[in-house]
Enzyme design. Structure first.
Site, PDB file in Angstrom:
ATOM      1  N   SER A 179       0.792  -1.228   0.000  1.00 50.45           N
ATOM      2  CA  SER A 179       0.000   0.000   0.000  1.00 50.45           C
ATOM      3  C   SER A 179       0.826   1.280   0.000  1.00 50.45           C
ATOM      4  O   SER A 179       0.338   2.319  -0.398  1.00 50.45           O
ATOM      5  CB  SER A 179      -0.939  -0.004   1.195  1.00 50.45           C
ATOM      6  OG  SER A 179      -0.197  -0.078   2.391  1.00 50.45           O
ATOM      7  N   HIS A 207      -5.476  -4.415  -1.124  1.00 55.03           N
ATOM      8  CA  HIS A 207      -5.377  -3.321  -2.099  1.00 55.03           C
ATOM      9  C   HIS A 207      -5.444  -3.807  -3.545  1.00 55.03           C
ATOM     10  O   HIS A 207      -5.436  -2.994  -4.465  1.00 55.03           O
ATOM     11  CB  HIS A 207      -4.084  -2.526  -1.885  1.00 55.03           C
ATOM     12  CG  HIS A 207      -4.163  -1.584  -0.725  1.00 55.03           C
ATOM     13  ND1 HIS A 207      -4.736  -0.336  -0.813  1.00 55.03           N
ATOM     14  CD2 HIS A 207      -3.782  -1.727   0.560  1.00 55.03           C
ATOM     15  CE1 HIS A 207      -4.688   0.261   0.359  1.00 55.03           C
ATOM     16  NE2 HIS A 207      -4.105  -0.558   1.214  1.00 55.03           N
ATOM     17  N   LYS A 237     -12.213  -1.440   1.134  1.00 54.63           N
ATOM     18  CA  LYS A 237     -11.441  -0.568   0.246  1.00 54.63           C
ATOM     19  C   LYS A 237     -12.189  -0.444  -1.091  1.00 54.63           C
ATOM     20  O   LYS A 237     -13.156   0.295  -1.148  1.00 54.63           O
ATOM     21  CB  LYS A 237     -10.010  -1.083   0.130  1.00 54.63           C
ATOM     22  CG  LYS A 237      -9.290  -0.809   1.455  1.00 54.63           C
ATOM     23  CD  LYS A 237      -7.902  -1.333   1.584  1.00 54.63           C
ATOM     24  CE  LYS A 237      -7.368  -0.940   2.966  1.00 54.63           C
ATOM     25  NZ  LYS A 237      -6.382  -1.858   3.480  1.00 54.63           N
TER      26      LYS A 237
END
Ligand SMILES: *Cc1c(COP(=O)(O)O)cnc(C)c1O
Length: 389
Positions: A179, A207, A237
Site C-alpha cells: 500500500s 489493495h 477498500k
C-alpha cells in the site's frame, strides 16, 4: 494518569496524530472544517462508498432484517444474506468457498492462528500489513521476515527452514499490492518457491481486489487461482463498505468456520453491509467500467506528477506516492497542499523507512479530469514554492 507522560512525549515530538473529521460523505471531494478539498487519501478506489445501487440494497436489507445481526455467526447470527454474500465472493474470487469476517484486519487475526501454531513457521515479507504481523504473533508460530519482494532471500529462508527439520507446516505470506509504494508482489516466483519447499501460500489482497485482475484481484491477475491456498480480501477498500473475507478451498473455509476466533466470538456484519457488498460484486462483475476509469485516472495523475518532475516511485497500480524524502519537508508539503485544496496525507517513518517520506495519492474512479487537473496544478504551485521541483 499513567498515560500522561507518553501522550505529552508524542505531542511534544509532533508524533501525535490529530484527526480532522470529514463532514459528509468520503467522496472525491470532501469537506473538513468547512473547507472543500480534492480527496486523494481514501481507499474508496471505485467510488462505491457512495454508490446509489448499494445504498438502496443496504436500506432494503435493513428494512427486511433490521440494523443488526443479533449474534455471532456460530450461534444464530448467520442470516441467509451472509451465506449469499459468501457464495458471491467465492464466485468472484474463483474459489470453492469463502467466509466473511467483520474486517480485513479480523481476517488476518482469524486465519493465521486458525491454521498455524507452535512448531510451525511463517515466512513474511518485511513490508506486510500490521494485521499480518499481529496475526502471526497470535499464532505462536516462528515468524521469519524476508526482505521486501526479494525472491532470493525468500528462497534461501524457505530452504533453511525446511532443511532445519524444526518445523511442521511452513507458510509464506505476502500482501498482493503493497500500500505504501503501490508495487505488486512477485506471485509467480512465490508460488514456484512454495511448490519447491512445500509451503502453504497466503496472499492478503486488500489493495488488489477491485483493482487488479479486472477486479478479481492479484491472484487472478497472475492466473494462479488454484495455486494459492488463502486469498484475503477486504470489503472496506475497493468494495467501499466494511468487512473482509477469506477465499479458498472448501475444507479451509469449513475449518475457519469452527476455528476462526472472530467468527465465533464477535458479532456478524450487519445485514445492510452484506447486501451492499453483494451489490458491489454485482456491479464489478457486470462491467469493468469503474475498474477501467480507476486505471485511466491513476495513469493520468501519475503522468501529470511525473511530468512536473516529482519522484513517483515504482508503483504498478493507481496508488501514487510522491516521494519527498525528508520527514519535515514531507509534512510541510502535505500541509501546504491542504491549504491550497488537496487532501493528501503525508506518510513518514516509522510507517515507511527513514528518508523516504512521501505524500500518498489514491486516485479513484469517482474523480473527474477537472479535479485531477486542479490537483496537479496545486502540486505544481506548492512543489515550486517548497523547492521540491
Ligand atoms: C487495509 C488492509 C487490511 C485491513 O483491512 P480492513 O478491512 O480495513 O480491516 C488488511 N491487510 C492489508 C494488506 C490492508 O491493506
Amino acid at each position: 494518569m499513567f498515560l500522561n507522560e507518553g501522550l505529552k512525549d508524542l505531542r511534544d515530538k509532533g508524533l501525535y496524530n490529530v484527526i480532522n473529521p470529514v463532514e459528509g460523505a468520503n467522496g472525491p471531494i470532501i469537506s473538513i472544517d468547512g473547507k472543500e478539498l480534492i480527496n486523494l487519501s481514501a481507499n474508496n478506489y471505485l467510488g462505491l462508498a457512495t454508490n446509489s445501487r448499494m445504498k438502496e440494497a443496504c436500506i432494503k436489507a435493513t428494512e427486511k432484517y433490521g440494523v443488526g445481526s443479533g449474534a455471532v455467526r456460530t450461534i444464530n447470527g448467520t442470516l441467509d444474506i451472509h451465506i449469499k454474500l459468501e457464495e458471491k465472493l467465492a464466485e468472484f474470487k474463483h474459489t470453492e468457498a469463502a467466509i466473511a469476517f467483520q474486517s480485513g484486519f479480523n481476517c488476518n487475526m482469524a486465519a493465521i492462528q486458525a491454521v498455524m501454531g507452535k512448531g510451525d513457521a511463517i515466512l513474511s515479507d518485511e513490508l506486510n500489513h500490521a494485521s499480518i504481523i499481529d496475526g502471526c504473533r497470535l499464532s505462536k508460530a516462528k515468524a521469519i521476515r524476508f526482505n521486501h519482494s526479494d525472491m532470493e532471500d525468500l528462497r534461501k529462508k524457505a530452504k533453511e527452514a525446511r532443511e532445519s527439520g524444526e518445523y511442521n507446516n511452513i507458510m509464506v505470506i505476502t500482501d498482493g499490492v503493497f500500500s505504501m509504494d503501490g508495487d505488486v508482489c512477485k506471485l509467480p516466483e512465490i508460488v514456484e518457491i512454495a511448490e519447491e519447499f512445500d509451503l502453504i501460500t497466503y496472499v492478503d489482497d486488500a489493495h488488489g481486489s477491485g483493482v487488479l485482475g479486472k477486479g478479481a484481484g492479484t491472484v487472478k491477475h497472475f492466473g494462479l487461482s488454484d495455486k494459492v491456498d488463502f486469498q484475503i480480501g477486504t470489503l472496506s477498500k475497493a468494495i467501499g463498505v466494511i468487512g473482509g473475507y477469506v477465499a479458498g478451498k472448501r475444507n479451509l473455509i469449513d475449518w475457519l468456520m469452527v476455528r476462526g476466533r472472530p467468527f465465533l466470538f464477535s458479532t456478524a456484519i450487519t445485514p445492510g453491509t452484506a447486501a451492499a457488498c453483494i451489490e458491489a460484486v454485482n456491479i464489478l462483475t457486470e462491467s469493468t467500467e469503474l475498474h477501467d476509469k480507476l486505471w485511466e485516472n491513476g495513469n493520468y495523475l501519475k503522468k501529470g506528477l511525473k511530468e512536473l518532475g516529482f519522484d513517483i516511485g515504482a508503483s504498478e497500480t493507481p496508488i501514487t506516492p510522491c516521494i519527498i524524502g525528508d520527514e519535515k519537508l514531507t509534512q510541510d508539503f502535505s500541509r501546504r497542499l491542504n491549504d491550497e485544496g488537496v487532501y493528501a496525507k503525508s506518510i513518514v517513518f516509522p510507517t515507511v523507512p527513514k528518508g523516504t517520506g512521501r505524500v500518498r495519492n489514491m486516485p479513484s474512479a469517482a474523480h473527474t479530469k477537472e479535479m485531477l487537473d486542479k490537483a496537479i496544478a496545486i502540486y505544481e504551485k506548492v512543489g515550486k514554492e517548497l523547492g521540491i521541483i
